[in-house]
Design a protein around this motif. Structure first.
Motif, PDB file in Angstrom:
ATOM      1  N   VAL A  35      23.934 -23.106 -18.989  1.00  0.00           N
ATOM      2  CA  VAL A  35      24.116 -21.737 -18.531  1.00  0.00           C
ATOM      3  C   VAL A  35      25.096 -21.072 -19.485  1.00  0.00           C
ATOM      4  N   GLU A  36      24.664 -19.963 -20.075  1.00  0.00           N
ATOM      5  CA  GLU A  36      25.527 -19.230 -20.987  1.00  0.00           C
ATOM      6  C   GLU A  36      25.762 -17.830 -20.433  1.00  0.00           C
ATOM      7  N   ASN A  37      26.988 -17.396 -20.498  1.00  0.00           N
ATOM      8  CA  ASN A  37      27.399 -16.069 -20.080  1.00  0.00           C
ATOM      9  C   ASN A  37      28.230 -15.513 -21.240  1.00  0.00           C
ATOM     10  N   SER A  43      29.905  -7.957 -19.694  1.00  0.00           N
ATOM     11  CA  SER A  43      28.519  -7.868 -19.209  1.00  0.00           C
ATOM     12  C   SER A  43      28.441  -7.472 -17.737  1.00  0.00           C
ATOM     13  N   PHE A  86      23.021 -13.192 -19.786  1.00  0.00           N
ATOM     14  CA  PHE A  86      23.031 -14.631 -19.514  1.00  0.00           C
ATOM     15  C   PHE A  86      21.787 -15.294 -20.081  1.00  0.00           C
ATOM     16  N   VAL A  88      19.777 -19.123 -19.266  1.00  0.00           N
ATOM     17  CA  VAL A  88      19.716 -20.380 -18.523  1.00  0.00           C
ATOM     18  C   VAL A  88      18.594 -21.218 -19.118  1.00  0.00           C
ATOM     19  N   VAL A 130      22.180 -18.743 -12.095  1.00  0.00           N
ATOM     20  CA  VAL A 130      22.402 -17.331 -12.413  1.00  0.00           C
ATOM     21  C   VAL A 130      23.450 -16.750 -11.463  1.00  0.00           C
ATOM     22  N   ALA A 133      26.839 -17.849 -12.373  1.00  0.00           N
ATOM     23  CA  ALA A 133      27.321 -17.199 -13.586  1.00  0.00           C
ATOM     24  C   ALA A 133      27.862 -15.804 -13.293  1.00  0.00           C
TER      25      ALA A 133
END
Length: 171
Positions: A35-37, A43, A86, A88, A130, A133
């Protein structure tokens, strides 16, 4: 009776020793989750409607004897004009046991039925990731894995027929 230590402990599916064809899910698991934010906390202030890109892929490989691993890979990205909100990446897998199926039935189970069974669980993992995040949960639309499987088979048959056609004209 199954051998001890074998990953298939009872694939008779309650049939008391029936040796007929059978297939089933032995276990399910998350193989990989990312998971990237990347643009947090900015954001969370973006007002434009994001473009959501969802990609998926299905893979299967033999593990041992009658056991295969089916992998449902899902990648979801939310992008706005300001950047990526984001991403995922999920690899959700299952160990599948199959006994007494011909090659066509086994292939259909691995690439259509097993992903259909796995999808609701993978969908929940994506929605939770999600949400965790910091965004609204992403509820993926259902996927018709059987319909996609039939489309893929038809496309491969058409490509095979085209590749196997004799050349036209003289060279």
């Amino acid at each position: 009776m199954a051998d001890e230590g074998n990953v298939i402990s009872d694939l008779n599916l309650g049939n008391g020793g029936d040796a007929g064809p059978s297939a089933g899910i032995i276990s399910q698991y998350i193989k990989d989750l990312s998971v990237e934010n990347p643009n947090a906390p900015q954001s969370f202030q973006w007002q434009d409607t994001p473009a959501i890109d969802v990609q998926f892929n299905i893979a299967a490989k033999a593990i041992e004897g009658e056991v295969h691993e089916v992998e449902l890979k899902i990648t979801c990205a939310s992008k706005c004009e300001a950047g990526t909100a984001f991403v995922v990446d999920l690899s959700y897998c299952a160990l599948v046991g199959m006994r007494g199926l011909d090659d066509g039935q086994a292939h259909a189970f691995l690439f259509a039925e097993a992903p259909r069974i796995l999808f609701p669980f993978a969908r929940r993992v994506v929605a939770d990731a999600v949400r965790d995040a910091g965004f609204q949960p992403l509820m993926l639309e259902p996927i018709d894995f059987n319909g996609l499987y039939v489309q893929q088979l038809q496309a491969q048959q058409q490509q095979g027929a085209t590749a196997g056609d004799p050349p036209m004209g003289n060279a």
